[in-house]
Design a protein around this motif. Structure first.
Motif, PDB file in Angstrom:
ATOM      1  N   ASN A  42       0.858  -1.273  -0.038  1.00 26.31           N
ATOM      2  CA  ASN A  42      -0.015  -0.083   0.119  1.00 26.31           C
ATOM      3  C   ASN A  42       0.806   1.221  -0.100  1.00 26.31           C
ATOM      4  O   ASN A  42       1.953   1.298   0.806  1.00 26.31           O
ATOM      5  CB  ASN A  42      -1.042  -0.047   1.220  1.00 26.31           C
ATOM      6  N   THR A  43       0.576   2.262  -0.976  1.00 23.79           N
ATOM      7  CA  THR A  43       1.422   3.172  -1.110  1.00 23.79           C
ATOM      8  C   THR A  43       0.770   4.708  -0.865  1.00 23.79           C
ATOM      9  O   THR A  43      -0.144   4.758  -1.385  1.00 23.79           O
ATOM     10  CB  THR A  43       1.936   3.342  -2.769  1.00 23.79           C
ATOM     11  N   GLY A  44       1.456   5.311   0.132  1.00 29.24           N
ATOM     12  CA  GLY A  44       0.726   6.569   0.684  1.00 29.24           C
ATOM     13  C   GLY A  44       1.695   6.998   1.795  1.00 29.24           C
ATOM     14  O   GLY A  44       2.729   7.185   1.839  1.00 29.24           O
ATOM     15  N   VAL A  45       1.017   7.225   2.751  1.00 24.23           N
ATOM     16  CA  VAL A  45       1.433   7.809   4.009  1.00 24.23           C
ATOM     17  C   VAL A  45       1.920   6.769   5.112  1.00 24.23           C
ATOM     18  O   VAL A  45       1.159   5.782   5.194  1.00 24.23           O
ATOM     19  CB  VAL A  45       0.518   8.897   4.864  1.00 24.23           C
ATOM     20  N   GLY A  46       2.834   6.965   5.583  1.00 24.09           N
ATOM     21  CA  GLY A  46       3.564   5.956   6.650  1.00 24.09           C
ATOM     22  C   GLY A  46       3.667   6.651   7.953  1.00 24.09           C
ATOM     23  O   GLY A  46       3.997   7.803   7.947  1.00 24.09           O
ATOM     24  N   ASP A  55       7.214  -0.173  18.899  1.00 26.12           N
ATOM     25  CA  ASP A  55       6.726   0.878  17.977  1.00 26.12           C
ATOM     26  C   ASP A  55       5.428   0.729  17.414  1.00 26.12           C
ATOM     27  O   ASP A  55       5.129  -0.635  17.004  1.00 26.12           O
ATOM     28  CB  ASP A  55       7.750   1.220  16.769  1.00 26.12           C
ATOM     29  N   ILE A  56       4.371   1.414  17.414  1.00 28.29           N
ATOM     30  CA  ILE A  56       3.212   1.383  16.684  1.00 28.29           C
ATOM     31  C   ILE A  56       3.344   1.899  15.402  1.00 28.29           C
ATOM     32  O   ILE A  56       3.780   3.028  14.936  1.00 28.29           O
ATOM     33  CB  ILE A  56       2.194   1.898  17.433  1.00 28.29           C
ATOM     34  N   ILE A  57       3.025   1.172  14.242  1.00 33.97           N
ATOM     35  CA  ILE A  57       3.037   1.452  13.014  1.00 33.97           C
ATOM     36  C   ILE A  57       1.818   1.520  12.059  1.00 33.97           C
ATOM     37  O   ILE A  57       0.938   0.878  12.336  1.00 33.97           O
ATOM     38  CB  ILE A  57       3.748   0.354  12.331  1.00 33.97           C
ATOM     39  N   ALA A  58       1.531   2.567  11.236  1.00 36.66           N
ATOM     40  CA  ALA A  58       0.225   2.722  10.607  1.00 36.66           C
ATOM     41  C   ALA A  58       0.724   3.231   9.388  1.00 36.66           C
ATOM     42  O   ALA A  58       1.481   4.006   8.928  1.00 36.66           O
ATOM     43  CB  ALA A  58      -0.638   3.594  11.064  1.00 36.66           C
ATOM     44  N   ASN A  59      -0.104   2.604   8.093  1.00 40.00           N
ATOM     45  CA  ASN A  59       0.256   3.144   6.872  1.00 40.00           C
ATOM     46  C   ASN A  59      -1.130   3.365   5.876  1.00 40.00           C
ATOM     47  O   ASN A  59      -2.039   2.376   6.274  1.00 40.00           O
ATOM     48  CB  ASN A  59       1.184   2.007   5.861  1.00 40.00           C
ATOM     49  N   ILE A  60      -1.414   4.130   5.527  1.00 38.33           N
ATOM     50  CA  ILE A  60      -2.665   4.536   4.702  1.00 38.33           C
ATOM     51  C   ILE A  60      -2.244   4.817   3.334  1.00 38.33           C
ATOM     52  O   ILE A  60      -1.638   5.895   2.991  1.00 38.33           O
ATOM     53  CB  ILE A  60      -3.434   5.518   5.447  1.00 38.33           C
ATOM     54  N   GLY A  61      -2.884   4.326   2.160  1.00 42.08           N
ATOM     55  CA  GLY A  61      -2.656   4.951   0.899  1.00 42.08           C
ATOM     56  C   GLY A  61      -3.381   3.851  -0.151  1.00 42.08           C
ATOM     57  O   GLY A  61      -4.402   3.266   0.261  1.00 42.08           O
ATOM     58  N   LEU A  62      -2.873   3.825  -1.525  1.00 42.45           N
ATOM     59  CA  LEU A  62      -3.510   3.047  -2.429  1.00 42.45           C
ATOM     60  C   LEU A  62      -2.915   1.822  -2.489  1.00 42.45           C
ATOM     61  O   LEU A  62      -1.822   1.469  -2.243  1.00 42.45           O
ATOM     62  CB  LEU A  62      -3.143   3.598  -3.721  1.00 42.45           C
ATOM     63  N   ASP A  63      -3.914   0.870  -2.563  1.00 42.71           N
ATOM     64  CA  ASP A  63      -3.561  -0.596  -2.245  1.00 42.71           C
ATOM     65  C   ASP A  63      -3.068  -1.202  -3.594  1.00 42.71           C
ATOM     66  O   ASP A  63      -3.820  -1.106  -4.779  1.00 42.71           O
ATOM     67  CB  ASP A  63      -4.996  -1.372  -2.075  1.00 42.71           C
ATOM     68  N   VAL A  72     -10.587   1.561  -7.941  1.00 44.97           N
ATOM     69  CA  VAL A  72      -9.234   1.830  -7.133  1.00 44.97           C
ATOM     70  C   VAL A  72      -9.412   1.217  -5.907  1.00 44.97           C
ATOM     71  O   VAL A  72     -10.727   0.940  -5.457  1.00 44.97           O
ATOM     72  CB  VAL A  72      -9.159   3.092  -6.809  1.00 44.97           C
ATOM     73  N   GLY A  73      -8.339   0.813  -5.426  1.00 44.97           N
ATOM     74  CA  GLY A  73      -8.279   0.058  -4.089  1.00 44.97           C
ATOM     75  C   GLY A  73      -7.475   1.010  -3.038  1.00 44.97           C
ATOM     76  O   GLY A  73      -6.660   1.850  -3.302  1.00 44.97           O
ATOM     77  N   LEU A  74      -8.071   1.078  -1.870  1.00 50.89           N
ATOM     78  CA  LEU A  74      -7.514   2.087  -0.846  1.00 50.89           C
ATOM     79  C   LEU A  74      -7.023   0.654   0.435  1.00 50.89           C
ATOM     80  O   LEU A  74      -7.715  -0.224   0.475  1.00 50.89           O
ATOM     81  CB  LEU A  74      -8.508   2.688  -0.145  1.00 50.89           C
ATOM     82  N   GLY A  75      -5.914   0.983   0.859  1.00 52.12           N
ATOM     83  CA  GLY A  75      -5.298   0.114   1.886  1.00 52.12           C
ATOM     84  C   GLY A  75      -4.850   0.910   3.092  1.00 52.12           C
ATOM     85  O   GLY A  75      -4.467   2.023   2.959  1.00 52.12           O
ATOM     86  N   GLY A  76      -4.648   0.033   4.130  1.00 50.91           N
ATOM     87  CA  GLY A  76      -4.257   0.449   5.514  1.00 50.91           C
ATOM     88  C   GLY A  76      -3.759  -0.546   6.166  1.00 50.91           C
ATOM     89  O   GLY A  76      -4.373  -1.688   6.094  1.00 50.91           O
ATOM     90  N   ASP A  77      -2.536  -0.473   6.967  1.00 52.06           N
ATOM     91  CA  ASP A  77      -1.987  -1.535   7.720  1.00 52.06           C
ATOM     92  C   ASP A  77      -1.789  -0.714   8.965  1.00 52.06           C
ATOM     93  O   ASP A  77      -1.571   0.514   9.290  1.00 52.06           O
ATOM     94  CB  ASP A  77      -0.661  -1.800   7.202  1.00 52.06           C
ATOM     95  N   VAL A  78      -2.053  -1.385  10.016  1.00 47.76           N
ATOM     96  CA  VAL A  78      -1.772  -1.048  11.531  1.00 47.76           C
ATOM     97  C   VAL A  78      -0.985  -2.294  12.333  1.00 47.76           C
ATOM     98  O   VAL A  78      -1.659  -3.452  12.152  1.00 47.76           O
ATOM     99  CB  VAL A  78      -3.166  -0.484  12.016  1.00 47.76           C
ATOM    100  N   GLY A  79      -0.316  -2.112  13.003  1.00 48.93           N
ATOM    101  CA  GLY A  79       0.373  -3.013  13.681  1.00 48.93           C
ATOM    102  C   GLY A  79       1.638  -2.580  14.678  1.00 48.93           C
ATOM    103  O   GLY A  79       1.634  -1.479  15.012  1.00 48.93           O
ATOM    104  N   GLY A 155      -7.008 -16.975   2.185  1.00 56.29           N
ATOM    105  CA  GLY A 155      -5.580 -17.292   1.513  1.00 56.29           C
ATOM    106  C   GLY A 155      -4.643 -16.687   1.943  1.00 56.29           C
ATOM    107  O   GLY A 155      -4.603 -16.319   3.239  1.00 56.29           O
ATOM    108  N   GLY A 156      -3.366 -16.834   1.389  1.00 58.07           N
ATOM    109  CA  GLY A 156      -2.559 -16.006   2.008  1.00 58.07           C
ATOM    110  C   GLY A 156      -1.976 -14.829   1.578  1.00 58.07           C
ATOM    111  O   GLY A 156      -2.594 -14.214   0.330  1.00 58.07           O
ATOM    112  N   LEU A 157      -1.225 -14.168   2.289  1.00 56.09           N
ATOM    113  CA  LEU A 157      -0.988 -12.710   1.862  1.00 56.09           C
ATOM    114  C   LEU A 157       0.556 -12.392   2.095  1.00 56.09           C
ATOM    115  O   LEU A 157       1.223 -12.869   2.739  1.00 56.09           O
ATOM    116  CB  LEU A 157      -1.725 -11.704   2.533  1.00 56.09           C
ATOM    117  N   PHE A 158       0.863 -11.203   1.229  1.00 56.78           N
ATOM    118  CA  PHE A 158       2.328 -10.907   1.227  1.00 56.78           C
ATOM    119  C   PHE A 158       2.195  -9.496   1.307  1.00 56.78           C
ATOM    120  O   PHE A 158       1.373  -8.629   0.840  1.00 56.78           O
ATOM    121  CB  PHE A 158       2.950 -11.184   0.068  1.00 56.78           C
ATOM    122  N   THR A 159       3.060  -9.002   2.350  1.00 59.20           N
ATOM    123  CA  THR A 159       3.145  -7.368   2.440  1.00 59.20           C
ATOM    124  C   THR A 159       4.568  -7.142   2.597  1.00 59.20           C
ATOM    125  O   THR A 159       5.406  -7.695   3.159  1.00 59.20           O
ATOM    126  CB  THR A 159       2.409  -7.123   3.857  1.00 59.20           C
ATOM    127  N   GLY A 160       4.892  -5.897   1.840  1.00 54.50           N
ATOM    128  CA  GLY A 160       6.244  -5.216   1.984  1.00 54.50           C
ATOM    129  C   GLY A 160       6.149  -3.928   1.735  1.00 54.50           C
ATOM    130  O   GLY A 160       5.066  -3.290   1.068  1.00 54.50           O
TER     131      GLY A 160
END
Length: 169
Positions: A42-46, A55-63, A72-79, A155-160
């Protein structure tokens, strides 16, 4: 199938729990905050909220995997990340090696609405330039993903991700 997912989640939590119990030496300053550019699944704001080794991490952007001509896909990660090792390069330079647990989410808006929700174990490295509030990171991981369209699929997922953050104390 539901039992397998529950077992995988419990194993993932138990694998990371000992790291959370260790003492904090201070990868990030307690109370620090970073914001910048995140490039990856997901490409956007980290963002990063520093609490020592934890550390708490969050990313918001285009999936990146759900962008197409039909929508269009919007994505977000939190962890969270936890420093498990510190590579001492020399002097004030060091590269923390981290592991963490992320919850990637994605929403696709197009001809058909779709969403996904996952859990991923993530490993990464970080580097903050001494005497400059600029930090760089690389994170890679994998896990399980629940995709919801007109049917539910597991299913499985990959994140990078690779990114840069401007750090505030």
């Amino acid at each position: 199938m539901k039992k397998k997912v529950l077992i995988l989640l419990v194993v993932a939590i138990l694998a990371v729990a000992p790291a959370m119990a260790a003492s904090s030496r201070g990868t990030s300053s307690d109370g620090s905050f970073g914001i910048g550019l995140n490039l990856g699944t997901n490409t956007g704001v980290g963002m990063k909220f520093g609490m020592g080794k934890f550390d708490i991490i969050a990313n918001i952007g285009l999936d990146a995997f759900h962008i197409g001509s039909n929508g269009v896909g919007l994505g977000g990660d939190v962890g969270f990340n936890y420093e498990v090792y510190d590579i001492d390069v020399k002097g004030p330079h060091h590269i923390p090696v981290t592991v963490g647990l992320f919850v990637p989410m994605g929403f696709f808006f197009g001809e058909q609405f779709a969403m996904n929700l996952g859990v991923a174990l993530v490993a990464g490295i970080e580097y903050q330039i001494p005497d400059l509030p600029l930090a760089f990171y690389l994170r890679l991981g994998g896990g399980i993903d629940l995709q919801v369209t007109n049917q539910w699929t597991l299913g499985g997922l990959f994140t990078g991700a690779i990114g840069a953050l401007w750090m505030f104390e």
